[in-house]
Design a protein around this motif. Structure first.
Motif, PDB file in Angstrom:
ATOM      1  N   ALA A 160       0.814  -1.215   0.000  1.00 43.98           N
ATOM      2  CA  ALA A 160       0.000   0.000   0.000  1.00 43.98           C
ATOM      3  C   ALA A 160       0.850   1.269   0.000  1.00 43.98           C
ATOM      4  O   ALA A 160       0.312   2.370  -0.065  1.00 43.98           O
ATOM      5  CB  ALA A 160      -0.924   0.004   1.212  1.00 43.98           C
ATOM      6  N   GLY A 161       2.158   1.120   0.089  1.00 47.14           N
ATOM      7  CA  GLY A 161       3.022   2.293   0.074  1.00 47.14           C
ATOM      8  C   GLY A 161       3.130   3.014   1.396  1.00 47.14           C
ATOM      9  O   GLY A 161       3.403   4.223   1.427  1.00 47.14           O
ATOM     10  N   VAL A 162       2.925   2.293   2.486  1.00 50.08           N
ATOM     11  CA  VAL A 162       3.083   2.919   3.803  1.00 50.08           C
ATOM     12  C   VAL A 162       4.508   3.451   3.941  1.00 50.08           C
ATOM     13  O   VAL A 162       5.472   2.757   3.594  1.00 50.08           O
ATOM     14  CB  VAL A 162       2.794   1.890   4.918  1.00 50.08           C
ATOM     15  CG1 VAL A 162       3.165   2.438   6.279  1.00 50.08           C
ATOM     16  CG2 VAL A 162       1.323   1.502   4.896  1.00 50.08           C
ATOM     17  N   PRO A 163       4.678   4.682   4.411  1.00 51.30           N
ATOM     18  CA  PRO A 163       6.026   5.261   4.528  1.00 51.30           C
ATOM     19  C   PRO A 163       6.840   4.575   5.614  1.00 51.30           C
ATOM     20  O   PRO A 163       6.749   4.922   6.792  1.00 51.30           O
ATOM     21  CB  PRO A 163       5.750   6.724   4.872  1.00 51.30           C
ATOM     22  CG  PRO A 163       4.400   6.711   5.533  1.00 51.30           C
ATOM     23  CD  PRO A 163       3.630   5.614   4.859  1.00 51.30           C
ATOM     24  N   ALA A 164       7.620   3.580   5.242  1.00 53.98           N
ATOM     25  CA  ALA A 164       8.397   2.794   6.206  1.00 53.98           C
ATOM     26  C   ALA A 164       9.860   3.204   6.168  1.00 53.98           C
ATOM     27  O   ALA A 164      10.368   3.688   5.154  1.00 53.98           O
ATOM     28  CB  ALA A 164       8.269   1.310   5.897  1.00 53.98           C
TER      29      ALA A 164
ATOM     30  N   ALA B  89      10.802  -3.936  -0.044  1.00 49.94           N
ATOM     31  CA  ALA B  89      11.611  -3.039   0.787  1.00 49.94           C
ATOM     32  C   ALA B  89      12.911  -2.672   0.080  1.00 49.94           C
ATOM     33  O   ALA B  89      13.336  -1.513   0.107  1.00 49.94           O
ATOM     34  CB  ALA B  89      11.907  -3.702   2.135  1.00 49.94           C
ATOM     35  N   ALA B  90      13.536  -3.649  -0.541  1.00 50.55           N
ATOM     36  CA  ALA B  90      14.786  -3.362  -1.258  1.00 50.55           C
ATOM     37  C   ALA B  90      14.541  -2.429  -2.437  1.00 50.55           C
ATOM     38  O   ALA B  90      15.331  -1.506  -2.682  1.00 50.55           O
ATOM     39  CB  ALA B  90      15.414  -4.674  -1.728  1.00 50.55           C
ATOM     40  N   ASP B  91      13.464  -2.646  -3.176  1.00 52.52           N
ATOM     41  CA  ASP B  91      13.151  -1.784  -4.327  1.00 52.52           C
ATOM     42  C   ASP B  91      12.861  -0.353  -3.895  1.00 52.52           C
ATOM     43  O   ASP B  91      13.154   0.592  -4.634  1.00 52.52           O
ATOM     44  CB  ASP B  91      11.954  -2.349  -5.097  1.00 52.52           C
ATOM     45  CG  ASP B  91      12.274  -3.668  -5.789  1.00 52.52           C
ATOM     46  OD1 ASP B  91      13.478  -3.965  -5.968  1.00 52.52           O
ATOM     47  OD2 ASP B  91      11.330  -4.399  -6.155  1.00 52.52           O
ATOM     48  N   ARG B  92      12.284  -0.191  -2.704  1.00 50.95           N
ATOM     49  CA  ARG B  92      11.943   1.152  -2.222  1.00 50.95           C
ATOM     50  C   ARG B  92      13.065   1.789  -1.411  1.00 50.95           C
ATOM     51  O   ARG B  92      12.918   2.911  -0.926  1.00 50.95           O
ATOM     52  CB  ARG B  92      10.681   1.083  -1.364  1.00 50.95           C
ATOM     53  CG  ARG B  92       9.401   0.810  -2.146  1.00 50.95           C
ATOM     54  CD  ARG B  92       8.195   0.690  -1.230  1.00 50.95           C
ATOM     55  NE  ARG B  92       8.101   1.822  -0.311  1.00 50.95           N
ATOM     56  CZ  ARG B  92       7.225   1.888   0.696  1.00 50.95           C
ATOM     57  NH1 ARG B  92       6.400   0.883   0.910  1.00 50.95           N
ATOM     58  NH2 ARG B  92       7.191   2.946   1.486  1.00 50.95           N
ATOM     59  N   GLY B  93      14.169   1.095  -1.254  1.00 56.56           N
ATOM     60  CA  GLY B  93      15.286   1.653  -0.503  1.00 56.56           C
ATOM     61  C   GLY B  93      15.076   1.642   0.991  1.00 56.56           C
ATOM     62  O   GLY B  93      15.722   2.420   1.714  1.00 56.56           O
ATOM     63  N   ILE B  94      14.211   0.761   1.487  1.00 54.35           N
ATOM     64  CA  ILE B  94      13.971   0.641   2.925  1.00 54.35           C
ATOM     65  C   ILE B  94      15.057  -0.244   3.532  1.00 54.35           C
ATOM     66  O   ILE B  94      15.389  -1.296   2.995  1.00 54.35           O
ATOM     67  CB  ILE B  94      12.576   0.038   3.189  1.00 54.35           C
ATOM     68  CG1 ILE B  94      11.497   0.956   2.620  1.00 54.35           C
ATOM     69  CG2 ILE B  94      12.352  -0.198   4.668  1.00 54.35           C
ATOM     70  CD1 ILE B  94      10.107   0.356   2.662  1.00 54.35           C
ATOM     71  N   ALA B  95      15.616   0.186   4.643  1.00 51.87           N
ATOM     72  CA  ALA B  95      16.702  -0.557   5.278  1.00 51.87           C
ATOM     73  C   ALA B  95      16.224  -1.940   5.715  1.00 51.87           C
ATOM     74  O   ALA B  95      15.125  -2.085   6.249  1.00 51.87           O
ATOM     75  CB  ALA B  95      17.231   0.220   6.481  1.00 51.87           C
ATOM     76  N   LEU B  96      17.056  -2.958   5.472  1.00 53.52           N
ATOM     77  CA  LEU B  96      16.771  -4.333   5.888  1.00 53.52           C
ATOM     78  C   LEU B  96      17.644  -4.666   7.086  1.00 53.52           C
ATOM     79  O   LEU B  96      18.866  -4.551   7.020  1.00 53.52           O
ATOM     80  CB  LEU B  96      17.042  -5.309   4.745  1.00 53.52           C
ATOM     81  CG  LEU B  96      16.195  -5.120   3.470  1.00 53.52           C
ATOM     82  CD1 LEU B  96      16.670  -6.069   2.382  1.00 53.52           C
ATOM     83  CD2 LEU B  96      14.727  -5.358   3.785  1.00 53.52           C
TER      84      LEU B  96
END
Length: 319
Positions: free
Chosen positions: A90-94, A116-123
């Protein structure tokens, strides 16, 4: 011969003394029931249990419990494989995705990691203990999503959203709803039936927490939530803007389907399941309506009541 060259006497065999049989019997007796695992000194989780207990009690540092320490700008966490995946889709700003060591890598975990990886969210790979602490003991299934503190809108912005879309305003206000899961469920219904936003008081009310995100199934990513320092004053300002206020209460004057204001610019106020609408909020309502139901059901959950009412509003507006 004894030492020293003197003849010695043979040692006499010591005869039993009174009471020795009882001592021997006591030595053969058991030591009682086996103690619980957490009481054994070798129990592997004893240290962890003691540490958690110290953290809950302050541990000498006199820290407050986690829920008390949380500030308004502290991040929230969504736990659970389905809720995390739905929030990411849903595109929640994580800001970070936490995955437990050696977690069962099913499709939901793989999809979450990829998004998460595609959106640049830290893993972040962490222990399950850390996930337990981050999610405050909620069921996380080995994954949790960190989201920043929610940026609440001003109450007037909700009316502006409707007017910018050239639509009749429909706002849902919550009065005394303290369960974040109810807020999330109401957000889901509000999105489904075309509401332009939610209004919550800043005190004694549920906010946009991880639990609300989880129940909303990602709809809070598209539905704006405003916060008012004074709900009564905010409702008064909405009335000055030309909106009608309908309160939901089991002792309402009319059935919701018979209210003739449902197609007008509207604020629907949902009260708590136990106490209903507060007196000051009730005084700001143009109509106090009830949902017809059988006597066996004394009341409806706030989320269910909101869903039924918003469906009725949508049905009237389609006419």
């Amino acid at each position: 011969m004894a030492a020293g060259g003197k003849p010695g006497r043979p040692a006499k065999k010591k005869s039993p003394t009174k009471g020795t049989g009882g001592q021997r019997r006591r030595g053969l007796e058991g030591r009682g029931a086996t103690p619980p695992a957490e009481m054994r000194h070798w129990y592997k989780d004893k240290a962890r249990a003691e540490r958690v207990a110290r953290e809950e009690q302050g541990g000498g540092t006199r820290r407050a419990p986690a829920r008390t320490r949380r500030s308004d700008d502290a991040p929230e966490y969504i736990g659970g494989r389905n809720p995390v995946l739905e929030a990411l889709q849903a595109g929640v700003p994580a800001s970070a995705l936490y995955v437990a060591h050696r977690v069962d890598n099913d499709d939901r975990v793989r999809d979450s990691v990829k998004i998460a990886a595609d959106r640049g969210i830290a893993l972040m790979e962490v222990t399950r203990d850390k996930l337990d602490r981050l999610t405050e003991g909620a069921v996380h299934q080995g994954v949790a999503l960190q989201i920043p503190a929610y940026d609440y809108a001003h109450p007037a912005e909700l009316v502006e959203l409707a007017r910018d879309a050239a639509e009749t305003p429909l706002i849902v206000a919550l009065d005394g709803v303290t369960d974040p899961r109810n807020l999330g469920a109401i957000a889901r219904s509000a999105t489904a039936f075309g509401a332009h936003g939610l209004l919550v008081p800043s005190r004694r009310s549920a906010g946009v927490t991880g639990g609300a995100w989880k129940t909303s199934a990602g709809t809070l990513a598209t539905l704006r939530v405003a916060r008012a320092a004074n709900l009564t004053a905010a409702l008064r300002e909405y009335r000055d803007e030309g909106l009608f206020v309908i309160g939901l209460d089991g002792a309402g004057d009319a059935e919701i389907g018979d209210v003739d204001l449902l197609a007008e610019p509207l604020v629907v106020v949902v009260g708590s399941e136990g106490k209903g609408l507060s007196r000051l909020v009730r005084e700001q309502c143009d109509v106090v309506a009830r949902i017809p139901m059988r006597a066996a059901a004394e009341s409806l959950n706030a989320g269910v009541a909101a869903g039924v009412t918003l469906y009725e509003v949508a049905r009237h507006r389609r006419r």
